[in-house]
Design a protein around this motif. Structure first.
Motif, PDB file in Angstrom:
ATOM      1  N   GLU A 511       0.763  -1.263  -0.038  1.00 13.64           N
ATOM      2  CA  GLU A 511       0.072   0.065   0.076  1.00 13.64           C
ATOM      3  C   GLU A 511       0.990   1.207  -0.001  1.00 13.64           C
ATOM      4  OE1 GLU A 511      -2.894  -0.331   3.312  1.00 13.64           O
ATOM      5  OE2 GLU A 511      -3.323  -2.519   2.593  1.00 13.64           O
ATOM      6  N   GLU A 512       0.618   2.323  -0.621  1.00 17.52           N
ATOM      7  CA  GLU A 512       1.654   3.179  -1.325  1.00 17.52           C
ATOM      8  C   GLU A 512       1.509   4.415  -0.116  1.00 17.52           C
ATOM      9  OE1 GLU A 512       3.603   5.291  -5.291  1.00 17.52           O
ATOM     10  OE2 GLU A 512       1.468   4.273  -5.356  1.00 17.52           O
ATOM     11  N   CYS A 513       2.798   4.908   0.174  1.00 18.88           N
ATOM     12  CA  CYS A 513       2.728   6.328   0.636  1.00 18.88           C
ATOM     13  C   CYS A 513       3.645   7.077   0.039  1.00 18.88           C
ATOM     14  CB  CYS A 513       3.142   6.297   2.145  1.00 18.88           C
ATOM     15  SG  CYS A 513       4.833   5.493   2.454  1.00 18.88           S
ATOM     16  N   PHE A 514       4.057   8.220   0.230  1.00 20.26           N
ATOM     17  CA  PHE A 514       4.949   9.190  -0.582  1.00 20.26           C
ATOM     18  C   PHE A 514       5.869  10.077   0.459  1.00 20.26           C
ATOM     19  CE2 PHE A 514       1.096   8.446  -2.855  1.00 20.26           C
ATOM     20  CZ  PHE A 514       1.509   8.002  -3.870  1.00 20.26           C
ATOM     21  N   ASP A 515       6.870  10.533   0.076  1.00 17.14           N
ATOM     22  CA  ASP A 515       7.815  11.382   0.701  1.00 17.14           C
ATOM     23  C   ASP A 515       8.453  10.836   1.829  1.00 17.14           C
ATOM     24  OD1 ASP A 515       7.495  13.250  -1.319  1.00 17.14           O
ATOM     25  OD2 ASP A 515       5.284  14.049  -0.128  1.00 17.14           O
ATOM     26  N   ILE A 516       8.171   9.583   2.046  1.00 11.35           N
ATOM     27  CA  ILE A 516       8.893   9.010   3.404  1.00 11.35           C
ATOM     28  C   ILE A 516       8.863   7.430   2.961  1.00 11.35           C
ATOM     29  CG2 ILE A 516       6.398   8.163   4.288  1.00 11.35           C
ATOM     30  CD1 ILE A 516       7.563   9.106   6.987  1.00 11.35           C
ATOM     31  N   ASP A 517       9.771   6.616   3.752  1.00 11.12           N
ATOM     32  CA  ASP A 517       9.949   5.366   3.546  1.00 11.12           C
ATOM     33  C   ASP A 517       8.893   4.390   3.593  1.00 11.12           C
ATOM     34  OD1 ASP A 517      12.598   5.909   2.503  1.00 11.12           O
ATOM     35  OD2 ASP A 517      13.566   5.174   4.182  1.00 11.12           O
ATOM     36  N   TYR A 518       8.370   4.567   4.948  1.00 12.94           N
ATOM     37  CA  TYR A 518       7.022   3.971   5.261  1.00 12.94           C
ATOM     38  C   TYR A 518       6.617   4.581   6.331  1.00 12.94           C
ATOM     39  CZ  TYR A 518      10.080   2.072   9.146  1.00 12.94           C
ATOM     40  OH  TYR A 518      10.706   1.857  10.077  1.00 12.94           O
ATOM     41  N   THR A 519       5.133   4.545   6.528  1.00 16.96           N
ATOM     42  CA  THR A 519       4.395   4.968   7.620  1.00 16.96           C
ATOM     43  C   THR A 519       3.366   4.083   8.323  1.00 16.96           C
ATOM     44  OG1 THR A 519       3.067   6.823   8.073  1.00 16.96           O
ATOM     45  CG2 THR A 519       2.482   5.885   6.055  1.00 16.96           C
ATOM     46  N   LEU A 520       2.879   4.058   9.532  1.00 17.07           N
ATOM     47  CA  LEU A 520       1.967   3.292  10.013  1.00 17.07           C
ATOM     48  C   LEU A 520       0.657   3.919   9.937  1.00 17.07           C
ATOM     49  CD1 LEU A 520       1.198   0.682  11.685  1.00 17.07           C
ATOM     50  CD2 LEU A 520       1.492   1.581  13.851  1.00 17.07           C
ATOM     51  N   ASN A 557     -16.255   0.755   2.317  1.00 13.37           N
ATOM     52  CA  ASN A 557     -16.818   1.191   0.986  1.00 13.37           C
ATOM     53  C   ASN A 557     -15.933   2.109   0.200  1.00 13.37           C
ATOM     54  OD1 ASN A 557     -19.523  -0.067   1.507  1.00 13.37           O
ATOM     55  ND2 ASN A 557     -19.761   1.427   2.938  1.00 13.37           N
ATOM     56  N   ALA A 558     -14.580   2.028   0.444  1.00 16.01           N
ATOM     57  CA  ALA A 558     -13.492   2.840  -0.259  1.00 16.01           C
ATOM     58  C   ALA A 558     -12.585   1.650  -0.902  1.00 16.01           C
ATOM     59  CB  ALA A 558     -13.002   3.938   0.653  1.00 16.01           C
ATOM     60  N   TYR A 559     -12.216   2.302  -2.125  1.00 14.78           N
ATOM     61  CA  TYR A 559     -10.985   1.371  -2.664  1.00 14.78           C
ATOM     62  C   TYR A 559      -9.692   1.571  -2.062  1.00 14.78           C
ATOM     63  CZ  TYR A 559     -14.276   0.746  -6.598  1.00 14.78           C
ATOM     64  OH  TYR A 559     -15.117   0.494  -7.439  1.00 14.78           O
ATOM     65  N   VAL A 560      -8.774   0.532  -1.941  1.00 14.51           N
ATOM     66  CA  VAL A 560      -7.801   0.659  -1.449  1.00 14.51           C
ATOM     67  C   VAL A 560      -6.787   0.524  -2.616  1.00 14.51           C
ATOM     68  CG1 VAL A 560      -6.016  -0.348   0.281  1.00 14.51           C
ATOM     69  CG2 VAL A 560      -8.407  -0.247   0.908  1.00 14.51           C
ATOM     70  N   ASP A 561      -5.985   1.407  -3.047  1.00 13.99           N
ATOM     71  CA  ASP A 561      -4.777   1.208  -4.171  1.00 13.99           C
ATOM     72  C   ASP A 561      -3.555   0.993  -3.487  1.00 13.99           C
ATOM     73  OD1 ASP A 561      -6.773   2.318  -5.753  1.00 13.99           O
ATOM     74  OD2 ASP A 561      -6.355   4.239  -5.399  1.00 13.99           O
ATOM     75  N   GLY A 562      -2.944   0.424  -4.362  1.00 16.82           N
ATOM     76  CA  GLY A 562      -1.602  -0.343  -4.123  1.00 16.82           C
ATOM     77  C   GLY A 562      -0.682  -0.429  -5.342  1.00 16.82           C
ATOM     78  N   VAL A 563       0.433  -1.053  -5.119  1.00 18.54           N
ATOM     79  CA  VAL A 563       1.287  -1.327  -6.144  1.00 18.54           C
ATOM     80  C   VAL A 563       1.698  -2.583  -6.257  1.00 18.54           C
ATOM     81  CG1 VAL A 563       3.485  -0.589  -7.369  1.00 18.54           C
ATOM     82  CG2 VAL A 563       2.368   0.987  -6.099  1.00 18.54           C
ATOM     83  N   LEU A 564       1.810  -3.585  -7.162  1.00 21.84           N
ATOM     84  CA  LEU A 564       2.341  -4.903  -7.149  1.00 21.84           C
ATOM     85  C   LEU A 564       3.669  -4.755  -8.038  1.00 21.84           C
ATOM     86  CD1 LEU A 564       1.971  -8.087  -6.898  1.00 21.84           C
ATOM     87  CD2 LEU A 564       0.825  -7.907  -9.166  1.00 21.84           C
ATOM     88  N   PHE A 565       4.687  -5.365  -7.470  1.00 22.46           N
ATOM     89  CA  PHE A 565       5.888  -5.611  -7.830  1.00 22.46           C
ATOM     90  C   PHE A 565       6.728  -7.130  -8.080  1.00 22.46           C
ATOM     91  CE2 PHE A 565       6.319  -1.498  -5.497  1.00 22.46           C
ATOM     92  CZ  PHE A 565       7.363  -0.625  -6.452  1.00 22.46           C
ATOM     93  N   ILE A 566       7.262  -7.024  -9.355  1.00 20.38           N
ATOM     94  CA  ILE A 566       7.708  -8.431  -9.304  1.00 20.38           C
ATOM     95  C   ILE A 566       9.451  -8.067  -9.755  1.00 20.38           C
ATOM     96  CG2 ILE A 566       8.091 -10.380 -11.201  1.00 20.38           C
ATOM     97  CD1 ILE A 566       5.334  -9.743 -12.081  1.00 20.38           C
TER      98      ILE A 566
END
Length: 585
Positions: A511-520, A557-566
């Protein structure tokens, strides 16, 4: 004793018929015959005595006493008649009169076994030493007397279990169909956790009475003690069908169903047990079941009752926090989690609080205790919840990408499913795998995965824990919806990079965030940035073979966007190519 009048042939036949009817269980008809005889022979003491015994056995104690008194008036000092009169007084709860007549009978005949046995029953609770003396006196006269052996066994059950067993066994040997002694033997062995011997005697009871609900229930409990849940539950359910009001049956069934995560069944029996024996623990268990059934208001009602009675009930406070978290009432969730944390600090609760309050935290990953508790309780409903409620899309996309992009031959791969859960992706992975290994922290999730019979090996451990046997041997690794439970990814990248062989692939989602390595995030799941992923690729000599944005699932009731990597390993002689990318709604 006076001599009885001899009955004429008609009444002699009636007497024999009455005795036979009485012995065959037709007491009402026997009473009629006895009365007919007394119409002709009103002074016949023996017939009065037999009629009195029959009336007493039918529960007509007052009429029995009158009739037995008449027998004793007609035949004074008859020890058997006195003993029967005493026994009627005993059944009428007139112990003083009963003792008086029993003692008179024994004075006349010290070897009268029934008088000793019944007199002992009067002293059973109030004067156990006197009771034991009379039981032993009965057995001195008749060592194989079933009732005296059985009753003496009962008397000694608390003070001398070894001796009690001896007397119960004597009763069993004296009467091969005597169920109570067999049941008591089973109970004694059960209390000593001698399960094999207890089971033998419970089964002996059931062999004589297939519908003995208590014995069936106890057999079920023994199987549960031996971790044979299926057989244990089967016997408990049989007992419940025979006797829905059996002692503790609702409690025991509720415990098993709760353990099996069958919360609908558990709450049904907890509620019934609560009506019989309301207590705080049952109220709490009902609240927990409602929480897992997503009936949050019902859960709150019961959990509030628990903390009303016990304001520092730690688990009730934690679960109240969970209900408010699920209802998106974050302020109330924080309040109850903090109250729980003030009582007993806990890493899992601290993790959720860090997410809800968005305060600075050193949490680099969800604690193992949080993951285990979350997914152990989620396991039974995981597949349905993700597919039907959250519209989980990742398995479908993985099933499309593996054949379309990786071109792996059928049955060619050694595959690791890291954080495999219940095995939602196992069918797709099985098609390309010669060996499929699933790894997860939750034993309950692995139990569900095992039922699918798709994995060659299932391992319960942290996915970052390296397994040397698989170094440089893995052709395909998958982390589907696993990284949201890990913040700092260096340990995972280090482990997986050591697993991969030269031509291997690693698929995972974030699940994607921006401007930081990771966030809770407030949902207690971690999001990661693509920049962080690419830096880790460089650090661990991996390259992005493919990545794409996609909708992972829905939540509230909201979409959760993410990124799939290979990803794939970079060979020393290989020139890094530009990664492909795609975008999917």
């Amino acid at each position: 004793m006076l001599k009885e009048a001899k009955l004429d042939s008609l009444n002699e036949n009636r007497l024999q018929d009455a005795i036979s009817l009485h012995q065959e269980g037709h007491a009402d008809q026997a009473i009629i015959q006895y009365k007919l005889i007394l119409n002709s022979y009103p002074e016949h003491a023996m017939v009065h005595h037999l009629l009195g015994i029959t009336l007493a056995q039918c529960g007509e104690i007052k009429r029995a006493l009158s009739t037995l008194n008449r027998a004793n008036e007609l035949q004074p000092n008859h020890p058997i008649y006195l003993s029967s009169l005493a026994n009627a007084h005993r059944r009428n709860a007139d112990n003083d009169q009963a003792i008086l007549y029993f003692e008179q009978a024994l004075k006349l005949n010290p070897n009268l076994v029934s008088a000793h046995n019944n007199l002992a029953l009067i002293f059973f609770k109030s004067e156990p030493n006197r009771a034991e003396k009379h039981f032993r006196a009965a057995l001195d006269v008749m060592p194989e007397h079933v009732d005296a052996n059985y009753n003496l066994g009962l008397l000694l059950s608390n003070s001398n279990k070894h001796k009690a067993k001896d007397y119960f066994e004597r009763a069993c040997h004296s009467d091969h169909a005597f169920i109570p002694a067999r049941y008591q033997l089973a109970q004694l062995y059960h209390s000593e956790k001698s399960f094999r011997k207890a089971l033998k005697w419970y089964q002996a009871v059931v062999a004589l009475d297939a519908d003995h609900a208590n014995a069936l229930s106890k057999i079920g409990l023994i199987y549960l003690e031996q971790d044979d849940t299926d057989r244990g539950l089967d016997f408990l359910e049989r007992a419940h069908r025979l006797d829905p009001d059996l002692d503790d049956i609702h409690h025991n069934l509720a415990c098993v169903y709760h353990h099996l995560k069958r919360y609908d069944d558990a709450v049904k029996h907890w509620l019934k047990y609560s009506m019989q024996q309301p207590d705080l623990t049952t109220t709490y268990n009902i609240g927990v079941c409602y929480l897992y059934l997503c009936r949050y208001q019902d859960a709150q009602d019961h959990l509030f009752e628990v903390i009303r009675q016990s304001p520092k009930h730690y688990h009730a406070l934690v679960n109240l926090g969970a209900t408010f978290l699920q209802c998106n009432k974050h302020d109330l969730a924080i309040e109850y989690y903090q109250r729980a944390q003030a009582i007993t600090p806990n890493a899992a609760v601290e993790h959720v609080l860090s997410a809800l309050t968005q305060c600075d935290s050193n949490n680099t990953s969800a604690p193992a205790s949080y993951i285990v508790d979350l997914f152990d309780n989620y396991a039974m409903h995981y597949d349905n919840h993700l597919n039907d409620v959250l519209d989980y899309q990742l398995p479908k996309r993985i099933a499309h990408l593996i054949p379309s992009m990786l071109h792996l031959s059928s049955g060619s791969c050694i595959t690791l499913d890291l954080g495999c859960g219940t095995g939602l992706c196992a069918k797709t992975l099985r098609d390309v795998s010669k060996t499929l290994i699933g790894i997860d922290l939750s034993s309950n999730m692995l139990a569900q995965a095992k039922k699918k019979s798709l994995y060659d090996h299932l391992v319960c451990q942290d996915i970052t824990q390296f397994m040397p046997a698989h170094e440089d041997k893995i052709d395909l690794a998958l982390c589907a919806d696993t990284l949201p439970y890990i913040g700092q990814l260096e340990p995972l990248f280090s482990t997986v990079s050591r697993y991969m062989n030269v031509g291997g692939y690693w698929m995972f989602s974030i699940e994607e965030c921006f401007d930081i390595d990771y966030t809770l995030n407030k949902n207690a799941r971690y999001a990661h940035s693509q920049d962080y992923i690419r830096r880790l690729c460089t650090q661990y000599r991996l390259e992005v073979f493919h990545h794409e944005r996609l909708v992972l699932r829905t939540q509230q009731n909201a979409y959760v966007d993410g990124v799939l990597f290979i990803l794939r390993p970079i060979c020393s002689e290989q020139t890094t190519q530009i990664a492909s990318s795609a975008y999917s709604g």
